[in-house]
Motif scaffolding. Sequence first.
Motif, PDB file in Angstrom:
ATOM      1  N   SER A 277       0.652  -1.449   0.066  1.00  0.00           N
ATOM      2  CA  SER A 277       0.053   0.265   0.042  1.00  0.00           C
ATOM      3  C   SER A 277       0.727   1.246   0.198  1.00  0.00           C
ATOM      4  CB  SER A 277      -1.039   0.022   1.463  1.00  0.00           C
ATOM      5  OG  SER A 277      -1.852  -1.143   1.183  1.00  0.00           O
ATOM      6  N   GLU A 278       1.932   1.184   0.568  1.00  0.00           N
ATOM      7  CA  GLU A 278       2.719   2.214   0.888  1.00  0.00           C
ATOM      8  C   GLU A 278       3.657   2.635  -0.387  1.00  0.00           C
ATOM      9  OE1 GLU A 278       5.558   2.386   4.102  1.00  0.00           O
ATOM     10  OE2 GLU A 278       3.809   2.711   5.689  1.00  0.00           O
ATOM     11  N   ALA A 279       4.219   1.550  -0.870  1.00  0.00           N
ATOM     12  CA  ALA A 279       4.738   1.536  -2.167  1.00  0.00           C
ATOM     13  C   ALA A 279       3.880   2.159  -3.340  1.00  0.00           C
ATOM     14  CB  ALA A 279       5.395   0.153  -2.600  1.00  0.00           C
ATOM     15  N   VAL A 280       2.668   1.867  -3.520  1.00  0.00           N
ATOM     16  CA  VAL A 280       1.807   2.299  -4.621  1.00  0.00           C
ATOM     17  C   VAL A 280       1.676   3.648  -4.295  1.00  0.00           C
ATOM     18  CG1 VAL A 280      -0.451   2.139  -5.656  1.00  0.00           C
ATOM     19  CG2 VAL A 280       0.820  -0.141  -5.234  1.00  0.00           C
ATOM     20  N   GLU A 281       1.182   4.110  -2.998  1.00  0.00           N
ATOM     21  CA  GLU A 281       1.093   5.389  -2.663  1.00  0.00           C
ATOM     22  C   GLU A 281       2.059   6.413  -3.019  1.00  0.00           C
ATOM     23  OE1 GLU A 281      -1.203   8.005   0.980  1.00  0.00           O
ATOM     24  OE2 GLU A 281      -0.109   6.173   1.286  1.00  0.00           O
ATOM     25  N   ASN A 282       3.208   5.847  -2.761  1.00  0.00           N
ATOM     26  CA  ASN A 282       4.432   6.912  -3.003  1.00  0.00           C
ATOM     27  C   ASN A 282       4.778   7.158  -4.296  1.00  0.00           C
ATOM     28  OD1 ASN A 282       5.335   7.010  -0.317  1.00  0.00           O
ATOM     29  ND2 ASN A 282       6.619   5.108  -0.152  1.00  0.00           N
ATOM     30  N   ILE A 283       4.600   5.961  -5.419  1.00  0.00           N
ATOM     31  CA  ILE A 283       4.709   6.163  -6.732  1.00  0.00           C
ATOM     32  C   ILE A 283       3.613   7.116  -7.317  1.00  0.00           C
ATOM     33  CG2 ILE A 283       4.394   4.912  -8.952  1.00  0.00           C
ATOM     34  CD1 ILE A 283       6.767   4.360  -7.434  1.00  0.00           C
ATOM     35  N   ILE A 284       2.218   7.083  -6.685  1.00  0.00           N
ATOM     36  CA  ILE A 284       1.279   8.004  -6.953  1.00  0.00           C
ATOM     37  C   ILE A 284       1.779   9.407  -6.551  1.00  0.00           C
ATOM     38  CG2 ILE A 284      -1.221   8.710  -6.764  1.00  0.00           C
ATOM     39  CD1 ILE A 284      -1.736   5.889  -6.164  1.00  0.00           C
ATOM     40  N   LEU A 285       2.135   9.676  -5.589  1.00  0.00           N
ATOM     41  CA  LEU A 285       2.548  11.155  -5.100  1.00  0.00           C
ATOM     42  C   LEU A 285       3.560  11.454  -6.122  1.00  0.00           C
ATOM     43  CD1 LEU A 285       2.532  10.679  -1.305  1.00  0.00           C
ATOM     44  CD2 LEU A 285       0.816  11.755  -2.675  1.00  0.00           C
ATOM     45  N   THR A 286       4.546  10.543  -6.433  1.00  0.00           N
ATOM     46  CA  THR A 286       5.501  11.071  -7.330  1.00  0.00           C
ATOM     47  C   THR A 286       5.085  11.340  -8.834  1.00  0.00           C
ATOM     48  OG1 THR A 286       7.187   9.522  -6.318  1.00  0.00           O
ATOM     49  CG2 THR A 286       7.825  10.240  -8.636  1.00  0.00           C
ATOM     50  N   MET A 287       4.117  10.616  -9.133  1.00  0.00           N
ATOM     51  CA  MET A 287       3.819  10.794 -10.803  1.00  0.00           C
ATOM     52  C   MET A 287       2.522  11.848 -10.617  1.00  0.00           C
ATOM     53  SD  MET A 287       5.676   9.121 -12.469  1.00  0.00           S
ATOM     54  CE  MET A 287       4.954   8.893 -13.987  1.00  0.00           C
ATOM     55  N   GLU A 288       2.056  12.408  -9.465  1.00  0.00           N
ATOM     56  CA  GLU A 288       0.758  13.080  -9.470  1.00  0.00           C
ATOM     57  C   GLU A 288       1.104  14.374 -10.260  1.00  0.00           C
ATOM     58  OE1 GLU A 288      -2.629  14.103  -5.994  1.00  0.00           O
ATOM     59  OE2 GLU A 288      -0.490  14.001  -5.494  1.00  0.00           O
ATOM     60  N   ALA A 289       2.139  15.036 -10.046  1.00  0.00           N
ATOM     61  CA  ALA A 289       2.253  16.305 -10.795  1.00  0.00           C
ATOM     62  C   ALA A 289       2.384  16.109 -12.339  1.00  0.00           C
ATOM     63  CB  ALA A 289       3.761  16.953 -10.214  1.00  0.00           C
ATOM     64  N   VAL A 290       3.092  15.314 -12.729  1.00  0.00           N
ATOM     65  CA  VAL A 290       2.988  14.811 -13.951  1.00  0.00           C
ATOM     66  C   VAL A 290       1.741  14.587 -14.577  1.00  0.00           C
ATOM     67  CG1 VAL A 290       3.893  13.207 -15.802  1.00  0.00           C
ATOM     68  CG2 VAL A 290       5.535  13.889 -14.051  1.00  0.00           C
ATOM     69  N   LEU A 340      -6.256  -0.530  -5.238  1.00  0.00           N
ATOM     70  CA  LEU A 340      -5.658  -1.548  -4.575  1.00  0.00           C
ATOM     71  C   LEU A 340      -6.149  -2.258  -3.557  1.00  0.00           C
ATOM     72  CD1 LEU A 340      -2.423  -2.830  -4.342  1.00  0.00           C
ATOM     73  CD2 LEU A 340      -2.011  -1.327  -2.650  1.00  0.00           C
ATOM     74  N   ASN A 341      -6.630  -3.617  -3.673  1.00  0.00           N
ATOM     75  CA  ASN A 341      -7.465  -4.183  -2.467  1.00  0.00           C
ATOM     76  C   ASN A 341      -6.862  -5.469  -2.231  1.00  0.00           C
ATOM     77  OD1 ASN A 341      -9.202  -5.712  -4.627  1.00  0.00           O
ATOM     78  ND2 ASN A 341      -9.621  -3.444  -5.155  1.00  0.00           N
ATOM     79  N   LYS A 342      -7.475  -6.185  -1.236  1.00  0.00           N
ATOM     80  CA  LYS A 342      -7.293  -7.621  -0.894  1.00  0.00           C
ATOM     81  C   LYS A 342      -8.394  -8.529  -1.420  1.00  0.00           C
ATOM     82  CE  LYS A 342      -8.098  -9.024   3.039  1.00  0.00           C
ATOM     83  NZ  LYS A 342      -8.096  -9.329   4.589  1.00  0.00           N
ATOM     84  N   GLN A 343      -8.065  -9.701  -2.197  1.00  0.00           N
ATOM     85  CA  GLN A 343      -9.137 -10.569  -2.715  1.00  0.00           C
ATOM     86  C   GLN A 343      -8.630 -11.962  -2.472  1.00  0.00           C
ATOM     87  OE1 GLN A 343      -9.579 -11.904  -7.169  1.00  0.00           O
ATOM     88  NE2 GLN A 343     -11.174 -10.069  -6.806  1.00  0.00           N
ATOM     89  N   ASN A 344      -9.539 -12.482  -1.385  1.00  0.00           N
ATOM     90  CA  ASN A 344      -8.824 -13.757  -0.716  1.00  0.00           C
ATOM     91  C   ASN A 344      -7.427 -13.669  -0.150  1.00  0.00           C
ATOM     92  OD1 ASN A 344     -11.473 -14.986  -1.609  1.00  0.00           O
ATOM     93  ND2 ASN A 344     -10.683 -15.459  -3.539  1.00  0.00           N
TER      94      ASN A 344
END
Length: 422
Positions: A277-290, A340-344
């Motif tokens: 969850s943190e890894a995906v969030e960090n990437i989103i924050l990095t690419m948000e400006a772009v 991003l979510n949990k499935q089984n």
Amino acid sequence: MFKKLRNRFLISNLVIISVMLIISFAAIYFITYNNVSSEINMEIHRMEDSYFKRNDNMGQHPPDFGSQKPPKRDAVAPSHERTISFMIETDLQWNITDKTSSFDIDDELYESAKEKAISKNNKTGNFNLENEHWTFSITPIMNGYRLVFLDTTSQYGILKTLIYTFLFVALIMFIIIYFISRFFANRSIKPVQEAFERQKQFVADASHELKTPLAVINTNVDVLLSNNQDTIDSQSKWLNYIKSESERMAKLTNDLLYLTQMDNSDNKMIYSNFNMSEAVENIILTMEAVIFEHNLSLNYELEPALFTYGNDEQVRQVVMILLDNAIKYTNKNGTISIALNKQNTDIILSITNTGEGIAPEHLKKIFDRFYRTDKSRSRQLGGYGLGLSIAKAIIDQHCGKIYAESIVNEKTTFFVRLPMSL
């Protein structure tokens, strides 16, 4: 080349199986032969004992049955009624002095059998006489020899039948094995051939991709050389072109080297539990400006504290590749959605972008190296068709799955499924 490889595989397989069949059949034959020989030896010894005891009980030699009615068969060997046997006694010069049999036998047979046995120059042996197979034993007695003969035609007929059966079965098996081996040889060679064709295509595509920037660099260098009196500032445009193409070549070669490392099974990465969850969030924050720079809308929903086991940097690279891909192919004023979510027991990451979408015939090929649905547009966007290949290689190493779903002229969604840490 592959035809020769297939034929070698086929021949090797046939030779190995044929040798195994021959060894198996030979082992069965010799075991059967030894069993038959043992039974014959036991039988002839029983006959010897039977004739010997009978003569001892009578106190004299039995009469010659050549001119008299023979007694019942069970008078000699009641448990072997179907076996024809007889005994003769000779003096030291091999002249017949007595003959005994439970069957009516011509004198010629006695004489011929004696000559055959003597010619073998052995105490026991076998010979053929009048299309019949006989086994004999010679025992020295006082003032002569005792010869016992046993008809073993049926026993050796079994061995002959066994050989013919083996030959017939071997022929049938050889034909069946040939077609089965050919089928599996073709199936075995097919992945090798496909891998070879992919490798050829990979080399051809890589050469083509490298050829374009090299041509641009070479052309710009020629322009610079033709204006060697001009200042660097006046020629900066050509230098910028050279720098841009050099950077594209550097990125391409780095991607190729990275793919080569991923293909190397000895390449060991450091794996550990990390917060997806943190890894995906960090990437989103990095690419948000772009994303906002491209006038795109961004929606994301991340379930917190989802952990997976793997290499943090590699998984981040996959998210970066998919998000960068979404930015490039989203339509003007379009939308990018991330979930991003949990499935089984799995973690599911989905990245959706609105736009042209991907036609069904391209969906299965988009993860192939250098594959692009629109080559001209991809080149304009600076792509080489390696990003999704790298993403798939990384996810495969993490025992996960990556796939895409698309609705043409509407949206495209990439899914990444990774096992969740316990």
